[in-house]
Motif scaffolding. Sequence first.
Motif, PDB file in Angstrom:
ATOM      1  N   THR A  25      -0.930   6.495 -18.248  1.00 15.46           N
ATOM      2  CA  THR A  25       0.289   5.893 -18.781  1.00 15.46           C
ATOM      3  C   THR A  25       1.164   7.002 -19.359  1.00 15.46           C
ATOM      4  N   ILE A  26       2.258   7.297 -18.683  1.00 10.66           N
ATOM      5  CA  ILE A  26       3.165   8.357 -19.109  1.00 10.66           C
ATOM      6  C   ILE A  26       4.604   7.950 -18.828  1.00 10.66           C
ATOM      7  N   GLU A  27       5.548   8.569 -19.571  1.00 11.02           N
ATOM      8  CA  GLU A  27       6.976   8.453 -19.285  1.00 11.02           C
ATOM      9  C   GLU A  27       7.565   9.858 -19.291  1.00 11.02           C
ATOM     10  N   ILE A  28       8.242  10.218 -18.222  1.00  9.92           N
ATOM     11  CA  ILE A  28       8.823  11.548 -18.098  1.00  9.92           C
ATOM     12  C   ILE A  28      10.340  11.409 -17.987  1.00  9.92           C
ATOM     13  N   PRO A  29      11.085  11.971 -18.943  1.00 10.71           N
ATOM     14  CA  PRO A  29      12.550  11.865 -18.874  1.00 10.71           C
ATOM     15  C   PRO A  29      13.115  12.598 -17.664  1.00 10.71           C
ATOM     16  N   ALA A  30      14.250  12.114 -17.174  1.00 14.21           N
ATOM     17  CA  ALA A  30      14.912  12.746 -16.042  1.00 14.21           C
ATOM     18  C   ALA A  30      15.433  14.124 -16.440  1.00 14.21           C
ATOM     19  N   GLY A  31      15.470  15.023 -15.457  1.00 16.73           N
ATOM     20  CA  GLY A  31      16.026  16.347 -15.657  1.00 16.73           C
ATOM     21  C   GLY A  31      15.062  17.363 -16.225  1.00 16.73           C
ATOM     22  N   ARG A  32      13.816  16.974 -16.475  1.00 18.68           N
ATOM     23  CA  ARG A  32      12.851  17.905 -17.052  1.00 18.68           C
ATOM     24  C   ARG A  32      12.117  18.671 -15.957  1.00 18.68           C
ATOM     25  N   VAL A  33      11.534  19.796 -16.348  1.00 21.22           N
ATOM     26  CA  VAL A  33      10.646  20.550 -15.465  1.00 21.22           C
ATOM     27  C   VAL A  33       9.242  20.379 -16.036  1.00 21.22           C
ATOM     28  N   VAL A  34       8.427  19.645 -15.325  1.00 20.38           N
ATOM     29  CA  VAL A  34       7.141  19.181 -15.842  1.00 20.38           C
ATOM     30  C   VAL A  34       6.011  20.026 -15.281  1.00 20.38           C
ATOM     31  N   GLY A  35       5.218  20.588 -16.165  1.00 15.87           N
ATOM     32  CA  GLY A  35       4.000  21.263 -15.758  1.00 15.87           C
ATOM     33  C   GLY A  35       2.837  20.293 -15.812  1.00 15.87           C
ATOM     34  N   LEU A  36       2.230  20.040 -14.673  1.00 12.28           N
ATOM     35  CA  LEU A  36       1.057  19.175 -14.586  1.00 12.28           C
ATOM     36  C   LEU A  36      -0.161  20.091 -14.510  1.00 12.28           C
ATOM     37  N   VAL A  37      -0.934  20.126 -15.587  1.00 13.36           N
ATOM     38  CA  VAL A  37      -1.952  21.142 -15.771  1.00 13.36           C
ATOM     39  C   VAL A  37      -3.328  20.507 -15.853  1.00 13.36           C
ATOM     40  N   SER A 171      12.795  31.561  -7.086  1.00  6.88           N
ATOM     41  CA  SER A 171      13.604  30.678  -6.241  1.00  6.88           C
ATOM     42  C   SER A 171      13.637  29.261  -6.787  1.00  6.88           C
ATOM     43  N   LEU A 172      12.513  28.831  -7.316  1.00  2.00           N
ATOM     44  CA  LEU A 172      12.452  27.485  -7.882  1.00  2.00           C
ATOM     45  C   LEU A 172      13.336  27.369  -9.121  1.00  2.00           C
ATOM     46  N   MET A 173      13.323  28.393  -9.956  1.00  2.00           N
ATOM     47  CA  MET A 173      14.175  28.394 -11.142  1.00  2.00           C
ATOM     48  C   MET A 173      15.652  28.382 -10.750  1.00  2.00           C
ATOM     49  N   ALA A 174      16.007  29.143  -9.725  1.00  2.00           N
ATOM     50  CA  ALA A 174      17.396  29.166  -9.252  1.00  2.00           C
ATOM     51  C   ALA A 174      17.802  27.813  -8.676  1.00  2.00           C
ATOM     52  N   ALA A 175      16.873  27.185  -7.953  1.00  2.00           N
ATOM     53  CA  ALA A 175      17.157  25.874  -7.365  1.00  2.00           C
ATOM     54  C   ALA A 175      17.372  24.824  -8.451  1.00  2.00           C
ATOM     55  N   LYS A 176      16.571  24.894  -9.503  1.00  2.00           N
ATOM     56  CA  LYS A 176      16.726  23.960 -10.619  1.00  2.00           C
ATOM     57  C   LYS A 176      18.082  24.149 -11.283  1.00  2.00           C
ATOM     58  N   ALA A 177      18.520  25.401 -11.407  1.00  2.00           N
ATOM     59  CA  ALA A 177      19.830  25.683 -12.006  1.00  2.00           C
ATOM     60  C   ALA A 177      20.965  25.145 -11.136  1.00  2.00           C
ATOM     61  N   ASP A 178      20.798  25.217  -9.817  1.00  2.00           N
ATOM     62  CA  ASP A 178      21.826  24.746  -8.889  1.00  2.00           C
ATOM     63  C   ASP A 178      21.940  23.222  -8.881  1.00  2.00           C
ATOM     64  N   THR A 182      14.795  16.435 -11.386  1.00  2.00           N
ATOM     65  CA  THR A 182      13.531  16.465 -12.112  1.00  2.00           C
ATOM     66  C   THR A 182      12.506  17.176 -11.246  1.00  2.00           C
ATOM     67  N   VAL A 183      11.766  18.094 -11.841  1.00  3.60           N
ATOM     68  CA  VAL A 183      10.782  18.877 -11.104  1.00  3.60           C
ATOM     69  C   VAL A 183       9.410  18.652 -11.718  1.00  3.60           C
ATOM     70  N   VAL A 184       8.440  18.377 -10.873  1.00  2.00           N
ATOM     71  CA  VAL A 184       7.037  18.294 -11.302  1.00  2.00           C
ATOM     72  C   VAL A 184       6.253  19.286 -10.463  1.00  2.00           C
ATOM     73  N   LEU A 185       5.588  20.231 -11.136  1.00  2.00           N
ATOM     74  CA  LEU A 185       4.750  21.162 -10.381  1.00  2.00           C
ATOM     75  C   LEU A 185       3.405  21.302 -11.082  1.00  2.00           C
ATOM     76  N   GLU A 194       4.521  28.624 -17.698  1.00  2.00           N
ATOM     77  CA  GLU A 194       5.041  28.743 -19.060  1.00  2.00           C
ATOM     78  C   GLU A 194       6.519  29.071 -19.101  1.00  2.00           C
ATOM     79  N   ARG A 195       7.010  29.950 -18.215  1.00  2.00           N
ATOM     80  CA  ARG A 195       8.419  30.349 -18.242  1.00  2.00           C
ATOM     81  C   ARG A 195       9.342  29.261 -17.720  1.00  2.00           C
ATOM     82  N   LEU A 196       8.826  28.404 -16.860  1.00  2.00           N
ATOM     83  CA  LEU A 196       9.672  27.464 -16.129  1.00  2.00           C
ATOM     84  C   LEU A 196       9.707  26.070 -16.738  1.00  2.00           C
TER      85      LEU A 196
END
Length: 289
Positions: A25-37, A171-178, A182-185, A194-196
Amino acid sequence: MTEIAIKTTGLGKRYRRKWALRNCTIEIPAGRVVGLVGPNGAGKSTLMNLMVGLLAPTEGREEVFGERVVPGTVLHRVAYIDQEHSMYRNFRIDEMLKAGRLLNARWNQQIATDRLAELDIALNSKVGEISGGQRAQVALALALAKEPDLLVLDEPVASLDPLARREMMSSLMAAKADRDCTVVLSSHVVSELERLCDYLVVLDRGTVKLVGDIDTLLDEHRVLVGPTTAPSPAGAVHRHVNEDRATVLVRGAVRADASWREQRVNLEELVMRYLSLAVAKEQAAELAA
């Protein structure tokens, strides 16, 4: 009101008698970069496949941007890259682009061709004949050409060498900026994320152990170091004892006596302590059984 990109309620997936994911059970706001660890086998790939509609849940419910996920229903808004960067190895890259244009309701060819030109990847190259790093970049270019609202990447750099890893993450960081999608990786290596990432979901053995905004989680937690004889202070989440000292992870306001020395916690330490806590609880349950 903040838009919710992903919402799951009691989500679970079982393969025969084994649960790969349970009560998620989770809620993830739009526009976030989510680390699934989480470690290998934690349920990360299962959750991602449920997110993009490639699997049907055994129980529970999931919504992507308010639309209930049923296999095949939200894929026009979602792009997915698996661990293998799966593409037809006998196709030329321009043939992969043509297939993408024919198979997707939303497709921006210029995004893919511009990105591949920047990387000096020839469109007449066969997918199976380029390097692993280049394949990862082609897979990302194809995914971005869909102009997705949700971009899901399952351990996208796991098979790459260090240089290709760094180039892929840049490249992923640049794509997110463009494009503010919402990104989940996912990864089992926290330092890669950690940086992303600005949002965190920690999974272990099919259950969610921690979820939330990374800055908020780091502000909420502290590490206390003190004598092994001192009782754990209020709010203790995890305690580890060495020969001559105890280390305690505390969540919330710290109320500890002078025998404890307070330290800030970093993201990797926070994740590892929650994973260690999960292992300790499971071992205790096995001993009590």
